[in-house]
Design an enzyme around this catalytic site. Structure first.
Site: not given
Ligand code: TA6
Length: 260
Positions: A123, A227
């Site tokens: 991520h 990502e």
């Molecule tokens: O990778 C994108 C995502 O899944 C979004 O939907 C957003 O919510 C983000 O990740 C952040 O997630 P987190 O659980 O780190 O707040």
């Protein structure tokens, strides 16, 4: 622990409000998403790997080549099995160079009988002066799930993707390489990936940013998440087998040309 700095680590974004308390993932850097991407009925969103303590197999060490290598691992424990009843072992090898960061991931199923399935994603938060000026290659023609529009599926028609509003997309079967323009100091970032068929592009934009407690209201223009992952479909791992995936991040100068 020693903090190694290079133009690659300086290209990663960390929120000013990031909290590192071992309870939730830090807002920034490269949270490790495993074994679930997104909401999870059985445990924390994006799985447990980004919140549990990893073993240090090899502390960061400078090799004769000048590269810095570190190896980390996790395996099933009472805690992981209480959420996800699978035996596994995961290794994470990092090689840091001045302008490159290599990630090699291995997931192994040591069970003699049981198959398991999982998602895996890096991520990655990139630091950018103004997200509106970033262009991302390698997504043209790909279908994507748009989480901002009830998970409807569309096809990307643009040669380069730009982000000028709340964006949360899972691009499928993307090119093995993306170039992101206008990252920190106007440089370009090359993302090369192997066995990661999907690419998620995320920026919460102003309104959604307000709902994220560890993210400043005014920080959204200065980050973009691109990502590499295996999330549209799960990886299915048979007993006694292993899965490998890797990613290379490479800082390019702002004068390097975009491919094609
Ligand atoms: O990778 C994108 C995502 O899944 C979004 O939907 C957003 O919510 C983000 O990740 C952040 O997630 P987190 O659980 O780190 O707040």
């Amino acid at each position: 622990m020693t903090r190694f700095s290079s133009s690659i680590t300086d290209s990663l974004y960390f929120s000013k409000q990031a909290v590192f308390d071992g309870k939730k993932a830090i807002r920034g850097g490269i949270p490790f998403v495993f074994p679930q991407f997104g909401a999870w009925t059985f445990g924390p969103p994006h799985g447990f790997a980004r919140i549990i303590r990893w073993n240090v197999e090899k502390s960061p060490e400078r090799l004769p080549s000048g590269d810095i290598e570190a190896i980390f691992s996790i395996m099933d424990s009472e805690f992981t099995r209480s959420l996800w009843n699978s035996q596994f072992r995961l290794t994470y090898r990092l090689i840091l160079r001045e302008k490159e960061l290599h990630f090699n991931i291995g997931v192994y199923n040591p069970s003699r009988e049981d198959t398991f399935s999982f998602n895996l994603l890096l991520h990655t938060y990139f630091k950018v002066p103004d997200v509106r000026r970033c262009q991302i290659t390698g997504l043209h023609g790909c279908t994507f799930v748009d989480k901002t529009r009830d998970n409807q599926i569309f096809q990307e028609g643009r040669d380069v993707v730009t982000v000028c509003e709340w964006t949360d997309r899972i691009y499928q079967n993307t090119q093995p390489e993306h170039i992101i323009t206008n990252v920190v100091s106007g440089r370009k970032m090359r993302v090369q990936k192997y066995n990661f068929p999907d690419t998620v592009v995320w920026n919460p934009w102003q309104e959604k940013a307000r709902d994220i407690p560890d993210f400043g209201d005014d920080e959204f223009p200065n980050m973009i998440c691109v990502e590499s992952g295996h999330v549209s479909s799960p990886v299915i791992l048979l007993p006694g087998t292993a899965f490998e995936a890797s990613q290379i991040l490479q800082v390019l100068s702002k004068f390097d040309l975009l491919p094609g």
